[in-house]
Design a protein around this motif. Sequence first.
Motif, PDB file in Angstrom:
ATOM      1  N   ALA A 161      -5.760  12.317   1.040  1.00 36.18           N
ATOM      2  CA  ALA A 161      -4.707  11.407   0.588  1.00 36.18           C
ATOM      3  C   ALA A 161      -5.269  10.454  -0.461  1.00 36.18           C
ATOM      4  CB  ALA A 161      -4.131  10.618   1.762  1.00 36.18           C
ATOM      5  N   CYS A 162      -4.412  10.030  -1.364  1.00 38.31           N
ATOM      6  CA  CYS A 162      -4.765   9.014  -2.354  1.00 38.31           C
ATOM      7  C   CYS A 162      -3.883   7.792  -2.138  1.00 38.31           C
ATOM      8  CB  CYS A 162      -4.584   9.537  -3.774  1.00 38.31           C
ATOM      9  SG  CYS A 162      -5.813  10.776  -4.239  1.00 38.31           S
ATOM     10  N   ILE A 168       0.848  -1.192   0.000  1.00 42.91           N
ATOM     11  CA  ILE A 168       0.000   0.000   0.000  1.00 42.91           C
ATOM     12  C   ILE A 168       0.886   1.245   0.000  1.00 42.91           C
ATOM     13  CG2 ILE A 168      -1.797   1.270   1.242  1.00 42.91           C
ATOM     14  CD1 ILE A 168      -2.499  -1.370   2.649  1.00 42.91           C
ATOM     15  N   HIS A 169       0.684   2.092  -0.976  1.00 40.00           N
ATOM     16  CA  HIS A 169       1.390   3.378  -1.018  1.00 40.00           C
ATOM     17  C   HIS A 169       0.357   4.492  -0.933  1.00 40.00           C
ATOM     18  CE1 HIS A 169       4.472   6.338  -1.870  1.00 40.00           C
ATOM     19  NE2 HIS A 169       3.707   6.847  -2.822  1.00 40.00           N
ATOM     20  N   ILE A 170       0.485   5.336   0.084  1.00 34.64           N
ATOM     21  CA  ILE A 170      -0.463   6.431   0.311  1.00 34.64           C
ATOM     22  C   ILE A 170       0.299   7.750   0.292  1.00 34.64           C
ATOM     23  CG2 ILE A 170      -2.229   7.375   1.855  1.00 34.64           C
ATOM     24  CD1 ILE A 170      -2.506   4.613   3.103  1.00 34.64           C
ATOM     25  N   ASP A 171      -0.204   8.689  -0.468  1.00 36.08           N
ATOM     26  CA  ASP A 171       0.454   9.997  -0.608  1.00 36.08           C
ATOM     27  C   ASP A 171      -0.574  11.093  -0.386  1.00 36.08           C
ATOM     28  OD1 ASP A 171       2.425  11.852  -1.058  1.00 36.08           O
ATOM     29  OD2 ASP A 171       2.334  11.726  -3.238  1.00 36.08           O
ATOM     30  N   GLY A 172      -0.217  12.090   0.401  1.00 36.19           N
ATOM     31  CA  GLY A 172      -1.139  13.161   0.739  1.00 36.19           C
ATOM     32  C   GLY A 172      -1.414  14.099  -0.429  1.00 36.19           C
ATOM     33  N   PHE A 201      -5.849  10.489   9.069  1.00 35.31           N
ATOM     34  CA  PHE A 201      -4.949  11.499   8.511  1.00 35.31           C
ATOM     35  C   PHE A 201      -5.693  12.801   8.246  1.00 35.31           C
ATOM     36  CE2 PHE A 201      -2.608  13.343   4.847  1.00 35.31           C
ATOM     37  CZ  PHE A 201      -1.367  13.500   5.453  1.00 35.31           C
ATOM     38  N   GLU A 202      -6.903  12.709   7.721  1.00 36.96           N
ATOM     39  CA  GLU A 202      -7.682  13.922   7.483  1.00 36.96           C
ATOM     40  C   GLU A 202      -7.987  14.646   8.788  1.00 36.96           C
ATOM     41  OE1 GLU A 202     -10.020  12.560   3.376  1.00 36.96           O
ATOM     42  OE2 GLU A 202     -11.155  13.059   5.188  1.00 36.96           O
ATOM     43  N   ALA A 243       0.789   9.405  14.090  1.00 34.04           N
ATOM     44  CA  ALA A 243      -0.415   9.214  14.898  1.00 34.04           C
ATOM     45  C   ALA A 243      -1.504   8.516  14.079  1.00 34.04           C
ATOM     46  CB  ALA A 243      -0.921  10.549  15.428  1.00 34.04           C
ATOM     47  N   SER A 244      -1.607   8.861  12.790  1.00 32.82           N
ATOM     48  CA  SER A 244      -2.605   8.234  11.922  1.00 32.82           C
ATOM     49  C   SER A 244      -2.288   6.757  11.709  1.00 32.82           C
ATOM     50  CB  SER A 244      -2.659   8.961  10.576  1.00 32.82           C
ATOM     51  OG  SER A 244      -2.971  10.328  10.744  1.00 32.82           O
TER      52      SER A 244
END
Length: 539
Positions: free
Chosen positions: A350-351, A231-235, A321-322, A273-274
């Motif tokens: 984030a996507c 899983i790659h998550i980018d803001g 995160f949001e 924290a997220s």
Amino acid sequence: MESSSQSSIHYAYCFEAKSVQSYLFAGSKLRHLVSASELLERLTDSILDTVTSAFSDSLKICEPAHYKGANNTAVFARRSAGAFYLVSPNRDSLTRLRLQVNLLVEDYLPGLSWVDDVSSQPEPTPYQAVKACLQTLNQQANINYPNLPVAPPIISLCERTSEPALAESNNSDNLDASLFIKEYLQKNNRESFFNRLADVNTDDSLHTKLKWPLDLENDFPSWDKNYIAIIHIDGNGLGQLLMSLQEAVKQNEQEYLSLYPEFSAKLKQATEASVKQAINTLYKDSHFYGARPIVVGGDDITFMVRAPEALYFTDAFINAFEVNTELLIAELRNNLPTSVASALPVCLSACAGIAFCNISAPFSRVYERAEELCDLAKKYVKSQALNSDIGEVASSIAFEQLNETPVNEYQAGEMGKYQCAQGGYLSLEVYHTGRLNRGQLPSLQGLIGLGSVVKQNKLRGKLKDYFDKRKNTPKIAEDFADKLAYKHPNIIADINCALDELYQGKTTTDKTHLFTIQKQGNLHSPLADLIELINMGAI
């Protein structure tokens, strides 16, 4: 000892690791990946502390609020995973520090590429010093330096990297310099970075039993499918936010050291924290982690997660995160001029790109696909101009099962394998998650709900038959759907309820001809997405 008099000139020493993914995934074993992540985190933490402590007389590190430009002092303008910017009036000490850092990186992180430099001209402010140094780094970015040691004509090579072998592992595998260091670190079980993310349960008796997996076959808890997910998550929105900070600094360059380091530290805290909240959501009552952190820094993370938890982990992280970045930006807004603060987003969305694969798949290639899928999700939500009423881009997820189709056979976003014989596609590509207005995006929660209906009513086999007919002979598929509606009206009613959530009630065709919606001029259906997730045990 250097004089401690005040100075109105500043120099900067800037260091940035590059090609980080190549370093992380060299070797293609989980234990090597774990050690590489730990070493990269230490580079700007304990390793940097070690080398700067040797220069404590000429470069005394100050907190940003206490830095006044004295000749024997220095301050970090940035200090994050893989990069740091150090400002001081003492250029000679910065130059000597650079030489020492280069030696330590060669020793502790062989195989890592980086660019670094000390600004050559004095600048009146720390901001100008860093800006001048980064211009030099940009010029160095495309220069490739030779890796050491260089192989002579006759030498054993590491089978996994084709680099010169320096030692053998316990399994008699040849190890190059990078893998040798990673093996050593793993044997000594040093995981300070990952343990910092392991705040899962306050019950000590349970917490002591929890550990991050180190081996895919043995440590990852078994289940009836052998699928994992990278899983790659980018803001989204960080670029806009940094531009706002830059605008504030242009108005008052003395604010640079109070704004940037503090923001960088708090963004790191919000991201970590997220992660903790997502881990706690999934594993608070478990005696294991079905996940493995790879990169956690800035506004992006990369994780390896068991397939059954991948969607739920991603959804939990993005929602947290949001919330956490909304609190961060609200605090930041109070410290900026009104003209700048008004341009800040409400929060960072984030996507995510999720690449599902068999445990034997090569990590580096799977990670590349996860990045491509993340980019696909970003491009899609931006091209749709979502949330134009509030100026925000929604969070979204794109995923794919890779082991059925060889990696790199087609690019992410090309829908050839999902195309029907007579037009239309059997995938929705991108799904919405998070709290922001989703516009026209289909809902991830709706897809999960649809999967629950299919599983509860044991429709997987029928759904697969329908999928095959739909892809090749649509007329037969329509007849099949009509018969299913006639024989099982209650099931079709449940399906239609799930579709209402999936599509926000915006279906434009007969829903008994199952799961179809009009999208960008074509008919789309989540059939392929649904079947892939059910087959992998992901919903």
